[in-house]
Design a protein around this motif. Structure first.
Motif, short mmCIF file in Angstrom:
data_model
loop_
_atom_site.label_atom_id
_atom_site.label_comp_id
_atom_site.label_asym_id
_atom_site.label_seq_id
_atom_site.Cartn_x
_atom_site.Cartn_y
_atom_site.Cartn_z
N ASP A 134 1.14 -1.41 -0.03
CA ASP A 134 -0.03 0.12 -0.11
C ASP A 134 0.99 0.93 0.40
OD1 ASP A 134 -2.50 1.57 0.19
OD2 ASP A 134 -1.46 1.83 2.09
N MET A 135 0.77 1.77 -0.96
CA MET A 135 1.32 3.70 -1.41
C MET A 135 2.68 3.70 -1.67
SD MET A 135 -0.29 6.34 -0.65
CE MET A 135 -0.61 8.04 -0.87
N THR A 235 -7.81 4.08 -8.59
CA THR A 235 -6.59 3.36 -8.04
C THR A 235 -5.13 3.25 -8.96
OG1 THR A 235 -8.31 1.33 -7.85
CG2 THR A 235 -6.33 1.08 -7.76
N HIS A 252 -2.42 2.12 -4.52
CA HIS A 252 -3.22 3.12 -3.28
C HIS A 252 -4.85 3.20 -3.83
CE1 HIS A 252 -3.78 5.07 0.35
NE2 HIS A 252 -4.23 6.10 -0.26
#
Length: 256
Positions: A134-135, A235, A252
């Motif tokens: 994530d990220m 996304t 993310h």
């Protein structure tokens, strides 16, 4: 006085002739021993590990053969052919031993190299990042962070856009660019968005940033615009360009 006959001198007896004996030359001992060492070395040279001894026997045989040859050439000993045989066997023992050991060493190196490469490949596979991150996270060729995804200027066709900013670190050993190593994509409602083309560049946008090369270990910033389809969330994901299985991904979701 006529008719005088001189007295004959007595014939002295001759001593009997003595036979001449020539001293017989001995057979070269060094040649005999050299043949023994040469033959042993020749036989043992074909046996791995043990052929280390064969080389030693061969060297001893060569030395003895040389000594024997010198003696026969000077005429002190006989057995020149024996000395030559000793030399040939000894030299063959040395040559075959070296050839066998070289072949064995090459085979071991190749086997070890394959084993090491397989081990390295396994270790590399273990260390490769997998799954969604994530990220921010690590890919095979870079460390990447999705900094932001914000609504931006309309494109040349007056369609709304989202401007995505990435920060990435080159983890290869050569100068490279984000465009060469990464495959960034933006999805909306499960569909990939097209890259935006601006008639007027928005603030903070650099159309060449993804092609700018950075050195190994250096960090760069990339901005890319995408044309929106509607107002739903987007996304953003990034994978390695040549990772067809998407084994590692930084992803993310953003509201725009």
């Amino acid at each position: 006085m006529s008719g005088y006959i001189a007295p004959q001198q007595p014939i002295q007896p001759q001593p009997p002739l003595q036979p001449v004996y020539q001293e017989e030359k001995g057979l070269t001992v060094c040649g005999i021993v050299g043949v023994v060492f040469g033959a042993l070395g020749f036989v043992l040279s074909f046996i791995p590990i043990i052929n280390n001894i064969a080389a030693i026997f061969g060297f001893i045989g060569v030395i003895l053969a040389i000594v024997a040859l010198v003696g026969t050439f000077r005429g002190k000993k006989r057995g020149k052919a024996l000395a030559i045989v000793a030399a040939v066997l000894s030299v063959l023992a040395i040559v075959i031993t070296l050839a066998m050991q070289s072949a064995a060493s090459k085979a071991i190196d190749e086997a070890t190299g394959v084993s090491s490469s397989q081990s390295s490949a396994k270790d590399s596979a273990k260390n490769q990042p997998k799954g969604d991150q994530d990220m921010e996270g690590d890919l095979k060729t870079m460390h990447v962070k999705i900094v932001s995804a914000v609504r931006s200027n309309n494109d040349y066709n007056n369609q709304p856009t989202v401007l995505v900013t990435f920060e990435w670190t080159n983890n290869t050993d050569k100068n490279s660019s984000f465009a060469v190593l990464a495959s960034p994509q933006v999805f909306q409602n499960g569909q990939a968005l097209d890259t935006a083309i601006y008639s007027e560049n928005p603030a903070g946008y650099d159309s060449n940033s993804d092609f700018a090369e950075v050195q190994p270990g250096a960090t760069g910033t990339v901005t890319i615009g995408y044309t929106l389809k509607d107002d739903s969330e987007v996304t953003v994901d990034v994978t390695d360009l040549f990772d067809l299985n998407d084994s590692a991904k930084v992803v993310h979701k953003f509201t725009v």
